[in-house]
Design a protein around this motif. Sequence first.
Motif, PDB file in Angstrom:
ATOM      1  N   ALA A   1      41.025  39.150  39.578  1.00 47.75           N
ATOM      2  CA  ALA A   1      41.348  39.177  41.007  1.00 47.75           C
ATOM      3  C   ALA A   1      42.812  38.828  41.181  1.00 47.75           C
ATOM      4  CB  ALA A   1      40.463  38.181  41.760  1.00 47.75           C
TER       5      ALA A   1
ATOM      6  N   TYR B   1      48.504  41.185  40.041  1.00 43.63           N
ATOM      7  CA  TYR B   1      47.307  42.004  39.984  1.00 43.63           C
ATOM      8  C   TYR B   1      47.096  42.455  38.537  1.00 43.63           C
ATOM      9  CZ  TYR B   1      47.432  42.485  45.057  1.00 43.63           C
ATOM     10  OH  TYR B   1      47.440  42.251  46.403  1.00 43.63           O
TER      11      TYR B   1
ATOM     12  N   GLN C   1      41.693  44.856  44.437  1.00 41.10           N
ATOM     13  CA  GLN C   1      40.826  43.861  43.824  1.00 41.10           C
ATOM     14  C   GLN C   1      39.972  44.507  42.726  1.00 41.10           C
ATOM     15  OE1 GLN C   1      40.921  40.613  44.946  1.00 41.10           O
ATOM     16  NE2 GLN C   1      42.532  41.250  46.341  1.00 41.10           N
ATOM     17  N   GLN C   2      39.702  43.763  41.684  1.00 44.49           N
ATOM     18  CA  GLN C   2      38.921  44.301  40.571  1.00 44.49           C
ATOM     19  C   GLN C   2      37.427  44.050  40.725  1.00 44.49           C
ATOM     20  OE1 GLN C   2      40.377  46.256  37.981  1.00 44.49           O
ATOM     21  NE2 GLN C   2      41.748  46.165  39.740  1.00 44.49           N
ATOM     22  N   SER C   3      37.040  43.326  41.752  1.00 43.76           N
ATOM     23  CA  SER C   3      35.625  43.104  42.023  1.00 43.76           C
ATOM     24  C   SER C   3      34.991  44.383  42.561  1.00 43.76           C
ATOM     25  CB  SER C   3      35.458  41.968  43.042  1.00 43.76           C
ATOM     26  OG  SER C   3      34.132  41.914  43.512  1.00 43.76           O
TER      27      SER C   3
ATOM     28  N   SER D   1      37.805  35.476  46.479  1.00 42.94           N
ATOM     29  CA  SER D   1      38.131  35.870  45.110  1.00 42.94           C
ATOM     30  C   SER D   1      39.473  35.291  44.687  1.00 42.94           C
ATOM     31  CB  SER D   1      38.161  37.392  45.006  1.00 42.94           C
ATOM     32  OG  SER D   1      38.556  37.806  43.719  1.00 42.94           O
ATOM     33  N   THR D   2      40.432  35.283  45.598  1.00 46.11           N
ATOM     34  CA  THR D   2      41.744  34.718  45.302  1.00 46.11           C
ATOM     35  C   THR D   2      41.656  33.224  45.022  1.00 46.11           C
ATOM     36  OG1 THR D   2      42.798  36.370  46.716  1.00 46.11           O
ATOM     37  CG2 THR D   2      44.072  34.388  46.197  1.00 46.11           C
TER      38      THR D   2
ATOM     39  N   SER E   1      37.948  38.989  49.630  1.00 47.28           N
ATOM     40  CA  SER E   1      39.211  38.956  48.888  1.00 47.28           C
ATOM     41  C   SER E   1      39.787  37.550  48.861  1.00 47.28           C
ATOM     42  CB  SER E   1      40.214  39.923  49.521  1.00 47.28           C
ATOM     43  OG  SER E   1      39.754  41.247  49.464  1.00 47.28           O
TER      44      SER E   1
ATOM     45  N   THR F   1      45.854  35.776  52.497  1.00 48.76           N
ATOM     46  CA  THR F   1      45.432  36.304  51.195  1.00 48.76           C
ATOM     47  C   THR F   1      46.545  37.065  50.501  1.00 48.76           C
ATOM     48  OG1 THR F   1      43.167  36.518  52.020  1.00 48.76           O
ATOM     49  CG2 THR F   1      43.714  37.718  50.001  1.00 48.76           C
TER      50      THR F   1
END
Length: 524
Positions: free
Chosen positions: A249, A261, A379-381, A237-238, A234, A363
Amino acid sequence: MSTGDDVSAHGGEPPDMSESEHLLPTNGAELVPAKDCDANAGHCSREDSGRGAGEDDFSRSTGMGVFTSSGIIMVAIVFTLTMPYALAQTGLLGGVMFLVLGPLLMLYMNVTLGKCWVILMETWPQKYSQRRVRRPFPEIGKEAAGRSWEIAVRMSLAFTNMGTGVVMLLVAASLSQVLVPERFSDRAWASFWGAILLVPICAGNMMDSWLLRYLGAPSTLLSSFGLLAALVMSRLSTENTVHGHGHGAPFLSPTNSTLLYSSVNVSMLSEHSRTEPEMAGGTTVSFSSDPHLLVNRVGHAPITFGSFWLGTSTIIFAFASASQVVTIQHDMSKPSRLPHALAIAYVTAILLCLATGVLGVETFGTLSNPNILLNVQCQQSHAIQIVAKATAVAQIIFNLFGALAGLIIFTQEAEEVLDLPLTKINFRHILVRISSLLVALGIGLAVPAFNKYASLIGSSTMTMNHFLFPPFFYYRLMAATGRPLHRAEIAVFLIVFGFGIMCGLAGTYSAAHSLISEKHANPC
């Protein structure tokens, strides 16, 4: 958590002794060291051994080793899920300092408690070193300060075990939202998992079963490292999104402190976020009306008195292990090596909690949820979501075992108070066990916020078990047996005792106030 027969502190009448020998006590109020070892009385002096309390190893041919013992202690103290929330409540700097200092003091007090047990084994070897003892911690209180202190310890442990059962049942319910978002409420999930636990609780003690041994420890490690991996992913990704290298993300802007988000259902996070109008440190949260765009505006207000002590109480709850330590020591092949097992377990747990807490706060900032996986799940991952779901499964298993262990130990205490037989289960045992589960479930359904209960238990009974009882009992035992106690040791004990009183009073007040003001207190 052994289920062996109880061992009374002093069985039978004291034997006759010559005038040259000192009679050891029969009432637990005052101990006088014996000059020689009397096999019939079970009293043994270490006057000429040259060893201090805790240095005699009482080696056995069978028993647990250091690493096995440290693994079991790890199961008791690793509770990384709430660390980002705790650090967000205390502030990162203050939280990190307490996350190091607090557990180290708890480690030292657990070592002290182990020394108390060694004193009992030295003084009454036939009663404490050669037989299985069901409740070592209360026995220490009894020998150190009398029957009333034994009752105080038993009550404290009973409330601790019931509270632990409630907390971990609610954590399992919250984690279920990661697997099946928005389908059922936390109350519905808690009721479901409570029904699942009904069968093993009624079946009897599972503390020595293969399920707890072979699934409890692995699920603890998998859940801890899985959560750490999810937070690392995360964070990466951020950072990629901040630098314009990723899409979908969460975006954390260091200039306007806005966390955005994309494509997240607002109701999912808002339902499981903290229910207070303000987040940690007075941070307010506002949501956009667009269901596909969630914007949380974070105001970094100073940490409040209440939020700080709520966070520290959560940390104490995460590292509490006093009720298990002496039992584990009693089952070790070399009880004097308990400090080695404690050091391995606590240092590993501190490092895991530091990494998890700092990563979570860095984060997600002060928006860190008590269940940090709910933040990660946003998270969209797909890779992050898969890791989050796998971690949630391991965490659910771990917390269900924890809830089961706490409730079983509580029911055993209740059965003993009611004078029910230990060797044969009848309908009265079943009634007590079902009632205990229903009480825990009722408490959880009244206020389904596990972080509130964790703070309350951590600041009250767990603080007594770790910071108040051990130094007091050790001082009494050392003084009564004529063993020297250095001034530096007394000074440390006074500091720890004062630290415990401060944490207990401030934390209990803050936790009780937060629990009473909880907005979702209506179970209907």
